[in-house]
Write a protein that holds these residues in place. Structure first.
Motif, short mmCIF file in Angstrom:
data_model
loop_
_atom_site.label_atom_id
_atom_site.label_comp_id
_atom_site.label_asym_id
_atom_site.label_seq_id
_atom_site.Cartn_x
_atom_site.Cartn_y
_atom_site.Cartn_z
N ASP A 92 0.81 -1.22 0.00
CA ASP A 92 0.00 0.00 0.00
C ASP A 92 0.84 1.26 0.00
N ASP A 93 2.06 1.21 0.55
CA ASP A 93 2.96 2.36 0.49
C ASP A 93 3.31 2.67 -0.97
N VAL A 94 3.61 1.61 -1.73
CA VAL A 94 3.93 1.78 -3.15
C VAL A 94 2.70 2.31 -3.90
N LEU A 95 1.55 1.72 -3.63
CA LEU A 95 0.32 2.13 -4.33
C LEU A 95 -0.08 3.56 -3.99
N SER A 96 0.32 4.04 -2.80
CA SER A 96 0.00 5.43 -2.46
C SER A 96 0.77 6.40 -3.36
#
Length: 144
Positions: A92-96
């Motif tokens: 989710d960090d990457v997708l943010s």
């Protein structure tokens, strides 16, 4: 007034501390510690446990027929006790930063960051952005 005794279980400990359960076969679990080591835990009928580190497919020390408290101590020792500090990066960090990536590509970004990181720099937001760019380029040129 009588105080209720509190019996800790491995499941309760793992849930409370947010460990990743990789595989759960009821009485047997493969968990990933926060330092990425893998540990196989088997719950025995007697309320005891067998615990073994299996990081990178290598058999580690095996503790058999131990109580929950001893198992928890072993888990903490495998993590390095209270002397290890870390930042856990999540898909989710990457997708943010790049919501158009799918979860598999976001995992690839993190895999690349971990496998190719420079210990002097570590993994930070700039590093994540760099690998997002590399993954996008690989996707646009149909390498992946």
């Amino acid at each position: 007034m009588e105080l209720e005794t509190y019996q800790i279980t491995i499941d309760r400990y793992l849930t409370h501390h947010g460990y990743a359960v990789i595989q759960d076969n009821g009485h047997e679990k493969l968990i990933q510690l926060k330092n990425l080591k893998l540990v196989w835990i088997e719950s025995l009928d007697s309320g005891k446990y067998t615990l073994e580190e299996v990081t990178l497919g290598r058999d580690g020390n095996r503790c058999e027929n131990i109580d929950a408290s001893t198992a928890i101590t072993q888990i903490q020792e495998l993590e390095g006790g209270d002397d290890i500090f870390y930042k856990v990066w999540h898909v989710d960090d990457v997708l943010s930063l790049s919501p158009r990536l799918d979860r598999d590509l976001a995992r690839l970004v993190l895999t690349m960051a971990v496998e190719q990181h420079d210990s002097n720099i570590g993994i930070n937001w700039d590093v994540i952005r760099e690998y997002i760019g590399q993954v996008r380029k690989m996707k646009s040129t149909e390498i992946i």
